[in-house]
Enzyme design. Structure first.
Site, short mmCIF file in Angstrom:
data_model
loop_
_atom_site.label_atom_id
_atom_site.label_comp_id
_atom_site.label_asym_id
_atom_site.label_seq_id
_atom_site.Cartn_x
_atom_site.Cartn_y
_atom_site.Cartn_z
N LYS A 29 0.55 -1.49 -0.25
CA LYS A 29 0.13 0.08 -0.46
C LYS A 29 1.21 1.70 0.19
O LYS A 29 1.62 1.28 0.24
CB LYS A 29 -0.70 0.49 1.06
CG LYS A 29 -1.84 -1.31 1.66
CD LYS A 29 -2.93 -1.06 2.38
CE LYS A 29 -3.90 -2.29 2.20
NZ LYS A 29 -5.36 -1.84 3.28
N TYR A 67 -12.48 -2.03 -3.39
CA TYR A 67 -12.83 -1.86 -2.35
C TYR A 67 -14.18 -2.47 -2.50
O TYR A 67 -14.70 -1.96 -1.60
CB TYR A 67 -11.88 -1.09 -1.30
CG TYR A 67 -10.72 -1.62 -1.02
CD1 TYR A 67 -10.69 -3.02 -0.24
CD2 TYR A 67 -9.44 -0.60 -1.85
CE1 TYR A 67 -9.54 -2.70 -0.26
CE2 TYR A 67 -8.40 -1.50 -0.81
CZ TYR A 67 -8.23 -2.28 -0.21
OH TYR A 67 -7.06 -2.76 0.14
N ASN A 117 -2.02 0.52 6.92
CA ASN A 117 -1.77 -1.18 7.07
C ASN A 117 -0.30 -1.47 6.46
O ASN A 117 -0.73 -2.90 6.51
CB ASN A 117 -2.55 -1.94 8.04
CG ASN A 117 -4.16 -2.48 6.48
OD1 ASN A 117 -3.72 -1.56 5.49
ND2 ASN A 117 -4.47 -3.36 7.10
N HIS A 122 -2.33 -5.40 1.53
CA HIS A 122 -3.35 -5.79 1.73
C HIS A 122 -3.22 -6.77 1.18
O HIS A 122 -2.67 -7.58 0.17
CB HIS A 122 -4.32 -5.11 0.98
CG HIS A 122 -5.32 -6.10 0.12
ND1 HIS A 122 -6.99 -6.44 1.12
CD2 HIS A 122 -5.77 -6.35 -0.64
CE1 HIS A 122 -7.75 -7.38 0.28
NE2 HIS A 122 -7.27 -7.38 -1.11
N GLU A 155 -9.80 -10.63 -7.62
CA GLU A 155 -8.93 -10.16 -7.22
C GLU A 155 -7.63 -9.99 -7.87
O GLU A 155 -6.47 -8.95 -8.57
CB GLU A 155 -8.36 -9.69 -5.68
CG GLU A 155 -9.30 -9.37 -5.02
CD GLU A 155 -9.04 -9.65 -3.29
OE1 GLU A 155 -10.03 -8.72 -2.77
OE2 GLU A 155 -7.44 -9.40 -3.38
P1 CMP Z 1 -7.79 -4.60 4.02
O1 CMP Z 1 -7.16 -5.89 4.07
O2 CMP Z 1 -6.74 -4.14 3.09
O3 CMP Z 1 -8.90 -3.96 3.25
C1 CMP Z 1 -9.55 -3.35 3.19
C2 CMP Z 1 -8.94 -2.08 4.47
O4 CMP Z 1 -9.64 -0.87 5.02
C3 CMP Z 1 -8.31 -2.98 5.87
O5 CMP Z 1 -7.21 -3.47 4.63
C4 CMP Z 1 -7.51 -1.45 6.10
O6 CMP Z 1 -6.66 -1.29 5.76
C5 CMP Z 1 -8.86 -0.99 6.21
N1 CMP Z 1 -9.57 -0.50 7.37
C6 CMP Z 1 -9.63 0.57 7.42
N2 CMP Z 1 -10.45 0.97 8.87
C7 CMP Z 1 -11.15 -0.07 9.00
C8 CMP Z 1 -11.32 -0.88 10.05
N3 CMP Z 1 -12.66 -0.02 11.18
N4 CMP Z 1 -11.56 -1.64 10.25
C9 CMP Z 1 -11.35 -2.16 8.88
N5 CMP Z 1 -11.20 -1.97 8.08
C10 CMP Z 1 -10.69 -0.82 8.04
#
Ligand code: CMP
Length: 139
Positions: free
Chosen positions: A10, A50, A113, A116, A127
């Site tokens: 990311k 998403y 984070n 993904h 995906e």
């Molecule tokens: P990812 O695995 O990319 O899939 C959805 C993303 O939403 C997740 O990682 C997080 O980075 C992001 N995200 C932001 N806020 C939240 C939240 N409260 N709960 C879950 N995912 C979140």
């Protein structure tokens, strides 16, 4: 079984020059990077990727973040690749991620984070097809 999964490094990680360090974690875990490209998603593309989260309160922020700077999308292949990748990534919220995981080591927050990964076989297939054509997958 040998599986394939989609991984995204990311913007918070590409910005901090962590692409190689993160890719090394996958390889050390026995996952092979069978496709890889650096792209800058448009907000529309990030929103489509998403789409399953479109009703969640964090959707707007998530889409804006994912389109803010380049990402590196990769296909990882190996024995139980989907679960193994999730193990190497660690919990979505870095505060809950185990020692030694990518998110423990590099993630800044729940939103930023660093990585993904597909969560199941059906989403992995979708995906991968979202980002790569068959010709780009060189096992
Ligand atoms: P990812 O695995 O990319 O899939 C959805 C993303 O939403 C997740 O990682 C997080 O980075 C992001 N995200 C932001 N806020 C939240 C939240 N409260 N709960 C879950 N995912 C979140």
């Amino acid at each position: 079984a040998i599986e394939r999964t989609l991984s995204i490094i990311k913007p918070d990680a590409t910005r901090r020059n962590l692409t190689g360090k993160i890719a090394a974690k996958f390889e050390e875990a026995g996952l092979r990077i069978v496709a890889s490209k650096r792209i800058h998603l448009s907000p529309a593309q990030a929103g489509k990727f998403y789409e399953v989260h479109k009703d969640r309160p964090f959707y707007g922020e998530l889409v804006e973040f994912m389109a803010s700077e380049p990402v590196v999308v990769q296909v990882l292949e190996g024995e139980n690749a989907i679960a193994k990748n999730r193990e190497v990534m660690g919990a979505t919220n870095p505060a809950n991620a185990d020692e030694g995981t990518i998110r423990k080591e590099f993630a800044l927050s729940m939103g930023e984070n660093s990585v993904h990964g597909s969560d199941a076989a059906d989403t992995a297939k979708e995906e991968i097809a979202f980002f790569f054509s068959g010709l780009e997958l060189v096992g």
